[in-house]
Design a protein around this motif. Structure first.
Motif, mmCIF file in Angstrom:
data_model
loop_
_atom_site.group_PDB
_atom_site.id
_atom_site.type_symbol
_atom_site.label_atom_id
_atom_site.label_comp_id
_atom_site.label_asym_id
_atom_site.label_seq_id
_atom_site.Cartn_x
_atom_site.Cartn_y
_atom_site.Cartn_z
ATOM 1 N N THR A 186 -1.324 3.952 11.328
ATOM 2 C CA THR A 186 -1.133 5.228 10.829
ATOM 3 C C THR A 186 0.514 4.930 10.307
ATOM 4 O O THR A 186 1.166 4.515 11.376
ATOM 5 C CB THR A 186 -1.582 6.333 11.114
ATOM 6 O OG1 THR A 186 -1.184 6.434 12.629
ATOM 7 C CG2 THR A 186 -3.017 6.471 11.471
ATOM 8 N N ARG A 187 0.689 5.383 9.147
ATOM 9 C CA ARG A 187 2.151 5.234 8.871
ATOM 10 C C ARG A 187 2.610 6.500 8.188
ATOM 11 O O ARG A 187 1.734 6.931 7.201
ATOM 12 C CB ARG A 187 2.402 4.083 7.835
ATOM 13 C CG ARG A 187 3.597 3.917 7.373
ATOM 14 C CD ARG A 187 3.846 2.416 6.539
ATOM 15 N NE ARG A 187 2.951 2.710 5.144
ATOM 16 C CZ ARG A 187 3.495 3.290 4.245
ATOM 17 N NH1 ARG A 187 4.521 4.042 3.996
ATOM 18 N NH2 ARG A 187 2.618 3.302 3.071
ATOM 19 N N ALA B 218 1.218 8.753 5.446
ATOM 20 C CA ALA B 218 1.133 8.286 4.084
ATOM 21 C C ALA B 218 0.015 7.194 4.072
ATOM 22 O O ALA B 218 -0.682 7.085 2.968
ATOM 23 C CB ALA B 218 2.379 7.622 3.942
ATOM 24 N N SER B 219 -0.465 6.400 5.003
ATOM 25 C CA SER B 219 -1.583 5.592 4.929
ATOM 26 C C SER B 219 -2.213 5.443 6.395
ATOM 27 O O SER B 219 -1.714 5.590 7.128
ATOM 28 C CB SER B 219 -1.382 4.452 4.352
ATOM 29 O OG SER B 219 -0.335 3.662 5.081
ATOM 30 N N GLN C 238 -9.117 11.919 7.233
ATOM 31 C CA GLN C 238 -8.761 13.234 7.877
ATOM 32 C C GLN C 238 -8.687 13.302 9.303
ATOM 33 O O GLN C 238 -8.049 14.012 10.136
ATOM 34 C CB GLN C 238 -9.610 14.367 7.310
ATOM 35 C CG GLN C 238 -9.285 14.740 5.859
ATOM 36 C CD GLN C 238 -10.108 13.828 4.940
ATOM 37 O OE1 GLN C 238 -11.120 12.814 5.299
ATOM 38 N NE2 GLN C 238 -9.403 13.339 3.648
ATOM 39 N N ASP C 239 -9.677 12.557 10.187
ATOM 40 C CA ASP C 239 -9.730 12.292 11.570
ATOM 41 C C ASP C 239 -8.554 11.951 12.197
ATOM 42 O O ASP C 239 -8.023 12.404 13.085
ATOM 43 C CB ASP C 239 -10.776 11.614 12.035
ATOM 44 C CG ASP C 239 -12.112 12.236 11.615
ATOM 45 O OD1 ASP C 239 -12.276 13.424 11.492
ATOM 46 O OD2 ASP C 239 -13.262 11.429 11.503
ATOM 47 N N PHE C 240 -8.114 10.721 11.308
ATOM 48 C CA PHE C 240 -6.756 10.143 11.752
ATOM 49 C C PHE C 240 -5.656 10.967 11.590
ATOM 50 O O PHE C 240 -4.538 11.094 12.429
ATOM 51 C CB PHE C 240 -6.798 8.866 11.230
ATOM 52 C CG PHE C 240 -7.444 7.819 11.964
ATOM 53 C CD1 PHE C 240 -6.680 7.117 13.404
ATOM 54 C CD2 PHE C 240 -8.420 7.352 11.754
ATOM 55 C CE1 PHE C 240 -7.390 6.319 14.017
ATOM 56 C CE2 PHE C 240 -9.394 6.226 12.459
ATOM 57 C CZ PHE C 240 -8.640 5.889 13.621
ATOM 58 N N SER D 237 0.899 -1.282 -0.061
ATOM 59 C CA SER D 237 -0.039 0.003 -0.021
ATOM 60 C C SER D 237 0.985 1.342 -0.003
ATOM 61 O O SER D 237 1.759 1.378 0.964
ATOM 62 C CB SER D 237 -1.010 0.017 1.291
ATOM 63 O OG SER D 237 -1.711 1.311 1.411
ATOM 64 N N ASN D 238 0.759 2.269 -0.827
ATOM 65 C CA ASN D 238 1.508 3.188 -1.202
ATOM 66 C C ASN D 238 0.539 4.665 -1.113
ATOM 67 O O ASN D 238 1.009 5.439 -1.685
ATOM 68 C CB ASN D 238 2.538 3.490 -2.191
ATOM 69 C CG ASN D 238 1.731 3.382 -3.610
ATOM 70 O OD1 ASN D 238 0.695 3.107 -3.548
ATOM 71 N ND2 ASN D 238 2.749 3.148 -4.246
#
Length: 162
Positions: A112-113, A101-102, A34-36, A21-22
């Motif tokens: 979250t990364r 990024a994801s 957006q919340d995260f 996943s990118n």
């Protein structure tokens, strides 16, 4: 299920997804991307950058684990708090910028990364020995709590270069 086992399990489940996943994922049930991003930037980065340790600690579950560079694992909120207090008593944080990024969901866990650019300057010491800005990557693993709040259970980050 103990927290170490949960972290191992979710890491095993998400490693293939993260590797492939990118791109940013869509909404995470009632929480949007957006919340995260807001949680990462306003709940984690801003209080850490300004030294507001009490506000920063609100984002962590009681049994959270911190894993950074060459340090041993910081197990529990108290160990993470002590780490932050040492950092803030030793350094001025000149820069701490992140990108998300994801955002990936697996049940009651969200990963979250992203990447960071940071410049921490020693409060005391030889100015010629001061560090340069550095870049790195991070992972925050969130778990939905019984009250519906999302809390960090794993905070990992390290520099891209030694």
């Amino acid at each position: 299920m103990n927290n170490s086992f949960k972290i191992l399990l979710i890491t095993i489940l998400l490693v293939p997804v993260i590797g492939c996943s990118n791109h940013k994922q869509q909404a995470v049930d009632d929480m949007t991307l957006q919340d995260f991003e807001h949680l990462v930037i306003n709940g984690y980065i801003e209080p850490y950058k300004t030294g507001d340790t009490e506000r920063w600690m609100e984002i962590f579950a009681d049994d959270a684990v911190g894993m950074h560079n060459t340090l041993p694992a910081l197990e529990g909120k108290q160990a993470i708090r002590q780490f932050a207090e040492v950092v803030h008593s030793s350094f001025d944080i000149e820069q701490l910028d992140v990108t998300v990024a994801s955002v990936i969901r697996e049940g009651d866990w969200v990963l979250t990364r992203g990447n960071f650019t940071a410049h921490f300057v020693l409060k005391e010491g030889n100015p010629e020995e001061q560090s340069q800005p550095r870049q790195g990557k991070y992972i925050l693993l969130w778990e939905r709590q019984d009250d519906g709040a999302w809390k960090v259970i794993l905070d990992m980050g390290n520099n891209n270069s030694p």
